[in-house]
Scaffold this active site. Structure first.
Site: not given
Length: 192
Positions: A94, A126, A128
């Site tokens: 992630r 997360d 990303r």
């Protein structure tokens, strides 16, 4: 596409059928990162798309701690039959990288969930960024897609670039990933 370098296309025969692959080199101030697109040669106007973040442990090693490897296989199987592409982003763990992911796994072994483990080593749940996926969709001129995902963040990110219809991709829980899947649903809002 100023920050992208695009490779040639090459055939990729797989257990799911014949695909083609193409690499997109993302250039930024930190260097470069290569992302892979796996696609059927002729995909429909409304193709199946899987936005998949790299997971070495799940995708290559068959880890049962997550649903990544099975989700990728399910997506490739459907895409081989219905046409479309997998955008394989190099965002291990992630977005925290392999080294940090292993450290997070060690914390999970001690009873912390995936989000708690990430936070304990200094990351958000997360990390990303899906912006590069939008540029890749533009390269292939995709204006409409059936997105194979349970992640609302992926849907929101790609809706900036194309009309998105979500198709769920449900992986059966096992004794090793049941808690992980529950955390994705309850804490990350995944549509499971």
């Amino acid at each position: 596409m100023k920050r992208l370098e695009v490779s040639n296309q090459a055939k990729l025969p797989t257990q799911f059928g014949e695909f083609y692959i193409q690499c997109f080199r993302e250039k930024n101030s930190n260097g470069s990162k290569d992302h892979l697109v796996i696609f059927t040669l002729d995909f429909p106007e409304n193709p199946l798309v899987r936005l998949h973040s790299e997971c070495l442990t799940g995708d290559a090693l068959g880890s049962q701690k997550c649903d990544c490897g099975v989700a990728l296989q399910m997506a490739l199987e459907r895409i081989s039959k219905e046409g479309g592409l997998v955008i394989y982003l190099r965002q291990e763990g992630r977005g925290i990288g392999l080294f940090n992911k292993v450290n997070a796994y060690a914390l999970q072994d001690k009873g912390y969930d995936t989000i708690q483990a990430n936070e304990m080593i200094g990351f958000k749940d997360d990390e990303r960024d899906y912006g590069i996926a939008g540029e890749i969709l533009e390269y292939y001129r995709i204006k409409k897609m059936r997105l194979l995902t349970n992640n609302p963040k992926k849907i929101a990110a790609l809706e900036k670039y194309a009309e998105v219809t979500r198709e769920s991709l449900i992986v059966c829980a096992n004794e090793h990933n049941q808690g992980y899947l529950e955390v994705k649903k309850l804490k990350m809002g995944h549509l499971l």
